[in-house]
Design a protein around this motif. Structure first.
Motif, PDB file in Angstrom:
ATOM      1  N   ASN A 249       0.834  -1.201   0.000  1.00  0.00           N
ATOM      2  CA  ASN A 249       0.000   0.000   0.000  1.00  0.00           C
ATOM      3  C   ASN A 249       0.867   1.248   0.000  1.00  0.00           C
ATOM      4  O   ASN A 249       1.882   1.309   0.684  1.00  0.00           O
ATOM      5  N   GLU A 250       0.458   2.215  -0.788  1.00  0.00           N
ATOM      6  CA  GLU A 250       1.158   3.495  -0.846  1.00  0.00           C
ATOM      7  C   GLU A 250       0.341   4.519  -0.082  1.00  0.00           C
ATOM      8  O   GLU A 250      -0.845   4.678  -0.322  1.00  0.00           O
ATOM      9  N   LEU A 251       0.973   5.221   0.830  1.00  0.00           N
ATOM     10  CA  LEU A 251       0.280   6.253   1.599  1.00  0.00           C
ATOM     11  C   LEU A 251       0.768   7.627   1.176  1.00  0.00           C
ATOM     12  O   LEU A 251       1.968   7.876   1.120  1.00  0.00           O
ATOM     13  N   ASN A 252      -0.165   8.499   0.879  1.00  0.00           N
ATOM     14  CA  ASN A 252       0.186   9.869   0.511  1.00  0.00           C
ATOM     15  C   ASN A 252      -0.496  10.861   1.461  1.00  0.00           C
ATOM     16  O   ASN A 252      -0.277  12.027   1.364  1.00  0.00           O
TER      17      ASN A 252
END
Lengths: 260, 260
Positions: free
Chosen positions: B257-260
């Motif tokens: 998962n990529e968190l921004n």
DNA sequence: CAGTGGTCTAGACCACTGG
DNA sequence: CAGTGGTCTAGACCACTGC
């Protein structure tokens, strides 16, 4: 200061023309310049950056071009626009989403009950980076590291056990006391006390069985399934500055993800 | 056809002026109109929508306004822009990201080995919606449902066991045979065979222990930790059209998962 | 009221694609 | 070469904030 080269040289912008390597739109160059100022700390988290007109004058481009640059920075969550007030450097404090990188939510009720969350610091020690941690943090094996172990409880139920590793060089002087004294998001403390702003993160998630120690600390049976979450958080320029290895107890909470 | 009201009535656009309720920028109204056409199937997935100039003429606004509307649709992944060619309705087929909603990645190597992924359909049956499933799919209890159970294997290792529930009304005629015959992403089949395009999804993730049946199907020991992923997928207008309850074996893969 | 970001327009020109 | 999306500009006006 970099030279701004206008790819469409209508009224010819700014200074001397250098060799333009590939082709980068003007607004991308402006975005890069603003980014440099953000990194350099020219404007601190929470502060306003100059207005669009000011920046347009400074960079010798039209307001529309500055606007597009800022639009992208806002899309990347590096900056927050507020109509009538200005554009502000994003911060982990004063963000109504208290924990920007924490995706764990209670099963019922979309929000955490205010203040019913509690942090217990179990350990805070200095160490030398083993090879695997060094690699993830872009350090050399043997470099100084700080490790923090803590438990987060919601409504008195221990729910998260996590280890945090930070590069010793950037976090000199971090201690269990200072961590314990801080109110608010940990990432906000990193901004205020160490000038390190986490900009994005990457998580690897798996399901694991609790070992004896984890089980004791989270008050579950050994072998209980736990959500293992490994997070690397990055500052500007994709520099990794934090590694977390956490274990979430998901009997009353779940990890929520939005897919677009 | 809705009335377009120009909030800044310079040269006054289009038809009669109705009561403007709150305040919606022109480009938002245009976005809404394009969205309606997308829903209505005026342009099919993979096809090009009219050019920006054409749309500007059609809606009696400037190209810049259409542009901003399309920009947002592109940001929402409803549409894909290709310089020099046109703007195309997004599709789950021919998308170089083969599985747009699948976040499971092999631990080593960022991509799945081509073709080494295999689907085995275990079951496909019609049923009446129990209360909990009905609620998640915005149906009434007792409405027709189709359930599909299948196992996904990577490199001959069974890795994902999932149940899929679909509203019977929209997926009339779906069978194990038709599913098994389809090459490519399942969501691409939904587009082609049933005209249902999934636009976004929401997942709830937890760690659970494998029961006897799950363990047998995934070839792991009973009690082994599995990643439980419940996904609700939505079409246009936030209408839920699919529920999946999956169990991921995360010994050689992880959820990224990529968190921004 | 002045200052900020937000919308809208019109027009010029560039980069990319395909015939 | 014509047609598409992409960039850049200049200017007008609107919506919101705070003094």
């Amino acid at each position: 200061m970099a030279t701004i080269s206008n790819p469409h040289a209508d009224a010819a912008a700014a200074a001397a023309e250098a060799g333009t390597p590939a082709f980068s739109p003007l607004y991308q160059q402006i975005k890069g310049l603003i980014l440099q100022s953000l990194q350099a700390g020219e404007w601190k988290p929470g502060e306003a950056i100059p207005s669009e007109v000011d920046l347009a004058v400074r960079f010798r481009v039209s307001q529309g071009t500055v606007r597009k640059a800022i639009d992208e920075l806002a899309a990347d969550n590096l900056v927050v626009r507020r109509q009538g007030k200005g554009t502000f450097v994003a911060t982990h404090a004063e963000q109504h989403v208290q924990y920007r990188f924490l995706r764990l939510k209670p099963d019922s009720g979309d929000e955490f009950s205010e203040g019913a969350t509690q942090r217990t610091i179990l350990d805070c020690r200095r160490q030398r980076a083993p090879a695997d941690l060094a690699r993830l943090l872009a350090l050399r094996a043997g470099d100084a590291l700080i490790q923090v172990r803590r438990v987060l409880s919601f409504d008195d139920a221990p729910t998260i056990l996590e280890d945090i590793w930070l590069p010793g060089a950037a976090f000199k002087g971090l201690s269990a006391e200072r961590l314990g004294a801080w109110r608010g998001p940990t990432y906000a403390m990193f901004e205020n006390e160490f000038g390190v702003r986490m900009v994005r993160a990457q998580e690897k998630i798996r399901a694991v069985a609790a070992d004896a120690q984890q089980a004791a600390l989270l008050q579950v049976k050994p072998g209980s399934p736990l959500l293992s979450v490994e997070r690397v958080a990055f500052t500007y320029n994709d520099v990794p500055m934090e590694l977390r290895r956490a274990f979430y107890c998901t009997s009353t909470h779940h990890y929520r993800n939005e897919l677009n």
